[in-house]
Design a protein around this motif. Structure first.
Motif, PDB file in Angstrom:
ATOM      1  N   PHE A  14       3.079  -4.398  -9.788  1.00  0.00           N
ATOM      2  CA  PHE A  14       3.346  -2.994  -9.514  1.00  0.00           C
ATOM      3  C   PHE A  14       4.699  -2.586 -10.094  1.00  0.00           C
ATOM      4  O   PHE A  14       4.814  -1.554 -10.753  1.00  0.00           O
ATOM      5  CB  PHE A  14       3.307  -2.713  -8.004  1.00  0.00           C
ATOM      6  CG  PHE A  14       3.715  -1.309  -7.673  1.00  0.00           C
ATOM      7  CD1 PHE A  14       2.832  -0.257  -7.830  1.00  0.00           C
ATOM      8  CD2 PHE A  14       5.002  -1.037  -7.227  1.00  0.00           C
ATOM      9  CE1 PHE A  14       3.216   1.048  -7.547  1.00  0.00           C
ATOM     10  CE2 PHE A  14       5.393   0.255  -6.939  1.00  0.00           C
ATOM     11  CZ  PHE A  14       4.501   1.301  -7.091  1.00  0.00           C
ATOM     12  N   PHE A  15       5.738  -3.383  -9.849  1.00  0.00           N
ATOM     13  CA  PHE A  15       7.066  -3.055 -10.369  1.00  0.00           C
ATOM     14  C   PHE A  15       7.041  -2.930 -11.890  1.00  0.00           C
ATOM     15  O   PHE A  15       7.665  -2.033 -12.452  1.00  0.00           O
ATOM     16  CB  PHE A  15       8.092  -4.126  -9.979  1.00  0.00           C
ATOM     17  CG  PHE A  15       8.339  -4.264  -8.506  1.00  0.00           C
ATOM     18  CD1 PHE A  15       8.062  -3.251  -7.611  1.00  0.00           C
ATOM     19  CD2 PHE A  15       8.872  -5.445  -7.999  1.00  0.00           C
ATOM     20  CE1 PHE A  15       8.297  -3.394  -6.248  1.00  0.00           C
ATOM     21  CE2 PHE A  15       9.116  -5.600  -6.643  1.00  0.00           C
ATOM     22  CZ  PHE A  15       8.824  -4.573  -5.765  1.00  0.00           C
ATOM     23  N   ASN A  16       6.319  -3.821 -12.541  1.00  0.00           N
ATOM     24  CA  ASN A  16       6.244  -3.793 -14.008  1.00  0.00           C
ATOM     25  C   ASN A  16       5.558  -2.539 -14.530  1.00  0.00           C
ATOM     26  O   ASN A  16       5.756  -2.164 -15.689  1.00  0.00           O
ATOM     27  CB  ASN A  16       5.539  -5.045 -14.535  1.00  0.00           C
ATOM     28  CG  ASN A  16       6.391  -6.281 -14.402  1.00  0.00           C
ATOM     29  OD1 ASN A  16       7.628  -6.213 -14.344  1.00  0.00           O
ATOM     30  ND2 ASN A  16       5.746  -7.427 -14.313  1.00  0.00           N
ATOM     31  N   SER A  17       4.769  -1.893 -13.694  1.00  0.00           N
ATOM     32  CA  SER A  17       4.074  -0.680 -14.125  1.00  0.00           C
ATOM     33  C   SER A  17       4.900   0.587 -13.870  1.00  0.00           C
ATOM     34  O   SER A  17       4.466   1.679 -14.226  1.00  0.00           O
ATOM     35  CB  SER A  17       2.726  -0.565 -13.399  1.00  0.00           C
ATOM     36  OG  SER A  17       2.916  -0.222 -12.027  1.00  0.00           O
ATOM     37  N   GLY A  40       0.819  -1.217   0.000  1.00  0.00           N
ATOM     38  CA  GLY A  40       0.000   0.000   0.000  1.00  0.00           C
ATOM     39  C   GLY A  40       0.844   1.254   0.000  1.00  0.00           C
ATOM     40  O   GLY A  40       0.532   2.231  -0.690  1.00  0.00           O
ATOM     41  N   VAL A  41       1.934   1.240   0.749  1.00  0.00           N
ATOM     42  CA  VAL A  41       2.825   2.405   0.815  1.00  0.00           C
ATOM     43  C   VAL A  41       3.420   2.698  -0.556  1.00  0.00           C
ATOM     44  O   VAL A  41       3.400   3.843  -1.021  1.00  0.00           O
ATOM     45  CB  VAL A  41       3.938   2.202   1.873  1.00  0.00           C
ATOM     46  CG1 VAL A  41       5.019   3.277   1.757  1.00  0.00           C
ATOM     47  CG2 VAL A  41       3.335   2.181   3.275  1.00  0.00           C
ATOM     48  N   ILE A  42       3.957   1.678  -1.237  1.00  0.00           N
ATOM     49  CA  ILE A  42       4.592   1.945  -2.536  1.00  0.00           C
ATOM     50  C   ILE A  42       3.559   2.285  -3.607  1.00  0.00           C
ATOM     51  O   ILE A  42       3.878   2.962  -4.576  1.00  0.00           O
ATOM     52  CB  ILE A  42       5.529   0.796  -2.997  1.00  0.00           C
ATOM     53  CG1 ILE A  42       4.766  -0.493  -3.262  1.00  0.00           C
ATOM     54  CG2 ILE A  42       6.666   0.615  -1.996  1.00  0.00           C
ATOM     55  CD1 ILE A  42       5.606  -1.617  -3.847  1.00  0.00           C
ATOM     56  N   ARG A  43       2.336   1.851  -3.411  1.00  0.00           N
ATOM     57  CA  ARG A  43       1.248   2.257  -4.325  1.00  0.00           C
ATOM     58  C   ARG A  43       0.744   3.659  -3.996  1.00  0.00           C
ATOM     59  O   ARG A  43      -0.151   4.160  -4.642  1.00  0.00           O
ATOM     60  CB  ARG A  43       0.099   1.259  -4.236  1.00  0.00           C
ATOM     61  CG  ARG A  43       0.372  -0.076  -4.871  1.00  0.00           C
ATOM     62  CD  ARG A  43      -0.803  -1.002  -4.664  1.00  0.00           C
ATOM     63  NE  ARG A  43      -0.701  -2.211  -5.464  1.00  0.00           N
ATOM     64  CZ  ARG A  43      -1.478  -3.278  -5.268  1.00  0.00           C
ATOM     65  NH1 ARG A  43      -2.405  -3.289  -4.306  1.00  0.00           N
ATOM     66  NH2 ARG A  43      -1.331  -4.336  -6.028  1.00  0.00           N
ATOM     67  N   GLU A  88      -6.781   3.603   3.446  1.00  0.00           N
ATOM     68  CA  GLU A  88      -6.747   2.473   2.509  1.00  0.00           C
ATOM     69  C   GLU A  88      -5.795   1.387   3.008  1.00  0.00           C
ATOM     70  O   GLU A  88      -6.087   0.198   2.895  1.00  0.00           O
ATOM     71  CB  GLU A  88      -6.317   2.948   1.119  1.00  0.00           C
ATOM     72  CG  GLU A  88      -7.332   3.850   0.443  1.00  0.00           C
ATOM     73  CD  GLU A  88      -6.783   4.489  -0.824  1.00  0.00           C
ATOM     74  OE1 GLU A  88      -7.411   4.290  -1.886  1.00  0.00           O
ATOM     75  OE2 GLU A  88      -5.747   5.183  -0.746  1.00  0.00           O
ATOM     76  N   ILE A  89      -4.677   1.796   3.556  1.00  0.00           N
ATOM     77  CA  ILE A  89      -3.711   0.826   4.084  1.00  0.00           C
ATOM     78  C   ILE A  89      -4.305   0.101   5.287  1.00  0.00           C
ATOM     79  O   ILE A  89      -4.179  -1.128   5.391  1.00  0.00           O
ATOM     80  CB  ILE A  89      -2.367   1.517   4.418  1.00  0.00           C
ATOM     81  CG1 ILE A  89      -1.690   1.963   3.113  1.00  0.00           C
ATOM     82  CG2 ILE A  89      -1.462   0.587   5.215  1.00  0.00           C
ATOM     83  CD1 ILE A  89      -0.461   2.833   3.305  1.00  0.00           C
ATOM     84  N   GLN A 110      12.506   7.270  -1.456  1.00  0.00           N
ATOM     85  CA  GLN A 110      12.371   6.760  -2.822  1.00  0.00           C
ATOM     86  C   GLN A 110      11.703   5.391  -2.784  1.00  0.00           C
ATOM     87  O   GLN A 110      11.843   4.641  -1.801  1.00  0.00           O
ATOM     88  CB  GLN A 110      13.739   6.604  -3.488  1.00  0.00           C
ATOM     89  CG  GLN A 110      14.478   7.890  -3.696  1.00  0.00           C
ATOM     90  CD  GLN A 110      15.850   7.639  -4.313  1.00  0.00           C
ATOM     91  OE1 GLN A 110      16.395   6.546  -4.261  1.00  0.00           O
ATOM     92  NE2 GLN A 110      16.407   8.682  -4.888  1.00  0.00           N
ATOM     93  N   LEU A 111      11.043   5.055  -3.849  1.00  0.00           N
ATOM     94  CA  LEU A 111      10.401   3.750  -3.987  1.00  0.00           C
ATOM     95  C   LEU A 111      11.397   2.631  -3.678  1.00  0.00           C
ATOM     96  O   LEU A 111      11.104   1.723  -2.913  1.00  0.00           O
ATOM     97  CB  LEU A 111       9.833   3.607  -5.406  1.00  0.00           C
ATOM     98  CG  LEU A 111       9.297   2.251  -5.821  1.00  0.00           C
ATOM     99  CD1 LEU A 111       8.171   1.808  -4.901  1.00  0.00           C
ATOM    100  CD2 LEU A 111       8.820   2.304  -7.264  1.00  0.00           C
TER     101      LEU A 111
END
Length: 171
Positions: free
Chosen positions: A101-104, A58-61, A67-68, A125-126
């Motif tokens: 997520f990483f692929n996006s 949730g944090v990286i999104r 929501e988390i 940073q992510l």
């Protein structure tokens, strides 16, 4: 995308999978046995790790705290009473969500600024959050290893260097 943070996350998946394979070889009671440790049982340690990985997805999104919190409640419902095999499958599902997520992402070093209710806003940073997820998993796999040894069972090596050797032989 080839980024070091993604490789570290792949290591996290590899190490978790190795640990779940080891747990499948042992009596179920090893998983639930109460132990004097960081958490009262291996089951509770694994639940904590899964919940934390869910939080950081949730944090990286860049989800908001409400929501988390909702995702934590959903995760807790999903994992109630699950054994090691079922938890391994849930970890695999969660890893697939991370990979999607990483692929996006175009930039794994993009700035993000998560808000924590007690600590406030963090400018980071992510890739640093991914590093934290991996470090957190490594720490608790160490706890799990100690818990296995307390019960008289050997663990399985999950050091990053072993992941690198195995990866090298696969290429």
């Amino acid at each position: 995308m080839n980024h070091h943070a993604i490789q570290l996350y792949d290591y996290h998946i590899w190490a978790n999978n190795r640990f779940f394979e080891r747990l499948k070889e042992l009596p179920y009671s090893v998983y639930t046995q109460e132990i004097q440790s960081v958490f009262p049982s291996m089951a509770e340690t694994i639940v904590h790790m899964y919940t934390t990985d869910t939080i950081y997805l949730g944090v990286i999104r860049e989800k908001n705290m409400d929501e988390i919190q909702a995702s934590i409640i959903q995760a807790q419902e999903k994992i109630k009473g699950k054994g090691p095999e079922e938890m391994g499958a849930l970890y695999t599902e969660l890893a697939e969500q991370y990979k999607a997520f990483f692929n996006s992402q175009e930039d794994m070093n993009k700035p993000i600024a998560p808000e924590h209710p007690a600590y406030g806003r963090l400018e980071t940073q992510l890739s640093e959050i991914i590093q934290h997820v991996v470090n957190h998993g490594t720490y608790h796999r160490g706890n799990l290893t100690a818990m296995l040894r307390q019960q008289g069972y050997p663990s399985v090596p999950t050091d990053y260097i072993f992941y690198l050797y195995e990866r090298q032989t696969m290429n």
